[in-house]
Design an enzyme around this catalytic site. Structure first.
Site, PDB file in Angstrom:
ATOM      1  N   GLU A   6       7.017   6.268  -8.842  1.00  0.00           N
ATOM      2  CA  GLU A   6       5.592   5.917  -8.802  1.00  0.00           C
ATOM      3  C   GLU A   6       4.866   6.846  -7.839  1.00  0.00           C
ATOM      4  O   GLU A   6       3.790   7.371  -8.144  1.00  0.00           O
ATOM      5  CB  GLU A   6       5.398   4.464  -8.339  1.00  0.00           C
ATOM      6  CG  GLU A   6       5.936   3.419  -9.284  1.00  0.00           C
ATOM      7  CD  GLU A   6       5.670   2.002  -8.778  1.00  0.00           C
ATOM      8  OE1 GLU A   6       4.618   1.761  -8.164  1.00  0.00           O
ATOM      9  OE2 GLU A   6       6.530   1.122  -9.006  1.00  0.00           O
ATOM     10  N   HIS A  14       1.922   1.174 -12.989  1.00  0.00           N
ATOM     11  CA  HIS A  14       2.665  -0.029 -13.377  1.00  0.00           C
ATOM     12  C   HIS A  14       4.163   0.288 -13.391  1.00  0.00           C
ATOM     13  O   HIS A  14       4.561   1.325 -13.934  1.00  0.00           O
ATOM     14  CB  HIS A  14       2.211  -0.505 -14.772  1.00  0.00           C
ATOM     15  CG  HIS A  14       2.915  -1.744 -15.210  1.00  0.00           C
ATOM     16  ND1 HIS A  14       2.612  -2.984 -14.697  1.00  0.00           N
ATOM     17  CD2 HIS A  14       3.935  -1.935 -16.081  1.00  0.00           C
ATOM     18  CE1 HIS A  14       3.408  -3.885 -15.251  1.00  0.00           C
ATOM     19  NE2 HIS A  14       4.219  -3.275 -16.089  1.00  0.00           N
ATOM     20  N   MET A  27      -3.457  -6.630  -7.269  1.00  0.00           N
ATOM     21  CA  MET A  27      -2.834  -7.677  -8.070  1.00  0.00           C
ATOM     22  C   MET A  27      -3.856  -8.667  -8.622  1.00  0.00           C
ATOM     23  O   MET A  27      -3.694  -9.883  -8.494  1.00  0.00           O
ATOM     24  CB  MET A  27      -1.786  -8.423  -7.226  1.00  0.00           C
ATOM     25  CG  MET A  27      -0.744  -7.501  -6.619  1.00  0.00           C
ATOM     26  SD  MET A  27       0.145  -6.531  -7.848  1.00  0.00           S
ATOM     27  CE  MET A  27       1.219  -7.789  -8.515  1.00  0.00           C
ATOM     28  N   GLY A  52       0.784  -1.237   0.000  1.00  0.00           N
ATOM     29  CA  GLY A  52       0.000   0.000   0.000  1.00  0.00           C
ATOM     30  C   GLY A  52       0.811   1.279   0.000  1.00  0.00           C
ATOM     31  O   GLY A  52       0.293   2.350   0.339  1.00  0.00           O
ATOM     32  N   SER A  53       2.080   1.226  -0.441  1.00  0.00           N
ATOM     33  CA  SER A  53       2.885   2.459  -0.388  1.00  0.00           C
ATOM     34  C   SER A  53       2.366   3.512  -1.369  1.00  0.00           C
ATOM     35  O   SER A  53       2.452   4.719  -1.082  1.00  0.00           O
ATOM     36  CB  SER A  53       4.367   2.162  -0.641  1.00  0.00           C
ATOM     37  OG  SER A  53       4.615   1.852  -1.988  1.00  0.00           O
ATOM     38  N   ASP A  89      -7.577  -5.050 -21.752  1.00  0.00           N
ATOM     39  CA  ASP A  89      -6.244  -5.615 -21.952  1.00  0.00           C
ATOM     40  C   ASP A  89      -5.311  -5.127 -20.841  1.00  0.00           C
ATOM     41  O   ASP A  89      -5.296  -3.929 -20.512  1.00  0.00           O
ATOM     42  CB  ASP A  89      -5.689  -5.212 -23.315  1.00  0.00           C
ATOM     43  CG  ASP A  89      -6.480  -5.857 -24.447  1.00  0.00           C
ATOM     44  OD1 ASP A  89      -7.156  -6.875 -24.182  1.00  0.00           O
ATOM     45  OD2 ASP A  89      -6.418  -5.340 -25.570  1.00  0.00           O
ATOM     46  N   ASP A 103      -2.476  -3.723 -18.653  1.00  0.00           N
ATOM     47  CA  ASP A 103      -1.400  -2.729 -18.772  1.00  0.00           C
ATOM     48  C   ASP A 103      -1.348  -2.110 -20.172  1.00  0.00           C
ATOM     49  O   ASP A 103      -0.259  -1.844 -20.702  1.00  0.00           O
ATOM     50  CB  ASP A 103      -0.038  -3.365 -18.415  1.00  0.00           C
ATOM     51  CG  ASP A 103      -0.004  -3.891 -16.988  1.00  0.00           C
ATOM     52  OD1 ASP A 103      -0.678  -3.299 -16.130  1.00  0.00           O
ATOM     53  OD2 ASP A 103       0.680  -4.891 -16.738  1.00  0.00           O
TER      54      ASP A 103
HETATM   55  C1  GRF Z   1       3.957  -1.138  -7.306  1.00  0.00           C
HETATM   56  O1  GRF Z   1       5.235  -1.406  -7.801  1.00  0.00           O
HETATM   57  C2  GRF Z   1       2.984  -0.902  -8.440  1.00  0.00           C
HETATM   58  O2  GRF Z   1       3.568  -0.297  -9.536  1.00  0.00           O
HETATM   59  C3  GRF Z   1       2.559  -2.308  -8.785  1.00  0.00           C
HETATM   60  O3  GRF Z   1       2.491  -2.984  -7.564  1.00  0.00           O
HETATM   61  C4  GRF Z   1       3.355  -2.360  -6.613  1.00  0.00           C
HETATM   62  C5  GRF Z   1       2.494  -1.985  -5.453  1.00  0.00           C
HETATM   63  O4  GRF Z   1       3.225  -1.429  -4.382  1.00  0.00           O
HETATM   64  N1  GRF Z   1       1.327  -2.272  -9.535  1.00  0.00           N
HETATM   65  P1  GRF Z   1       2.442  -0.756  -3.177  1.00  0.00           P
HETATM   66  O5  GRF Z   1       1.449  -1.784  -2.648  1.00  0.00           O
HETATM   67  O6  GRF Z   1       1.780   0.482  -3.694  1.00  0.00           O
HETATM   68  O7  GRF Z   1       3.505  -0.457  -2.153  1.00  0.00           O
END
Ligand code: GRF
Length: 190
Positions: A174, A109, A90, A12-13, A143, A145
């Site tokens: 990110e 992503h 996920m 969840g970062s 589709d 990503d």
């Molecule tokens: C991140 O690298 C994001 O790009 C991918 O999954 C990871 C999630 O990390 N989709 P977090 O849970 O937000 O820390």
């Protein structure tokens, strides 16, 4: 004020970074609910500690993926969510969520799309030997990503990088671009 519904599966970062940007005033929105498909997702603890509503829906409790997603959509609607934010969620997105929120659902992503879609994108980049990696914030379509790109950020790949070191460098970006992309998506709403 626009309402965000954030979907997570783990750490969840990215959700925390969105929360921080809202707190600092950099992002004009509110996280109305954090939804996880995993009860143990660490991000849920942060949400609870910060007074954000949480909900857990486990696919194993449902007869079909559609039924699972229908409950998520009902939850998102009950919180009057304007934009769905996939932040380390996920799981593939199916019909109920697409029908309800296509065009109003964004994802982050850890690669420069269209390279390295799917799982373990940072390892894919290292294995390929690219010298520049990065991350992409994009709209979600069926589709994986593949939806329209909102923002990207690049980082160098260093000779001694490991999957962990490269992932950490990408993750910093990110956290920067996802909130900016969310703001752009919100600005498009009306
Ligand atoms: C991140 O690298 C994001 O790009 C991918 O999954 C990871 C999630 O990390 N989709 P977090 O849970 O937000 O820390």
């Amino acid at each position: 004020m626009h309402n965000l519904g954030v979907l997570i599966s783990g750490r969840g970062s990215n959700m925390m970074a969105v929360h921080d940007h809202i707190q600092s005033g950099a992002l004009g929105a509110e996280i109305s609910v954090v939804i996880s498909n995993k009860p143990q997702a660490q991000g849920l603890t942060f949400a609870v500690e910060n007074g954000i509503s949480t909900a857990v829906f486990e696919p194993k409790d449902y007869a079909s993926n559609n039924a699972y997603e229908q409950d998520i959509v009902t939850c998102l609607k009950s919180f009057k969510v304007d934009l769905v934010v996939l932040a380390g969620y996920m799981k593939l997105v199916g019909d109920p969520m697409l029908q309800a929120y296509e065009g109003r659902m964004v994802n982050i992503h850890p690669s420069l799309l269209p390279s390295f879609k799917g799982l373990n994108a940072q390892k894919q980049a290292l294995d390929y030997g690219v010298k520049v990696a990065g991350c992409t914030a994009h709209y979600v379509i069926r589709d994986v990503d593949a939806g329209p790109i909102i923002l990207q950020a690049a980082v160098p790949v260093l000779d001694d990088d490991t999957e962990a070191s490269l992932s950490a460098r990408i993750l910093e970006k990110e956290h920067e671009i996802f909130s900016m992309a969310i703001q752009e998506a919100l600005d498009q709403l009306n």
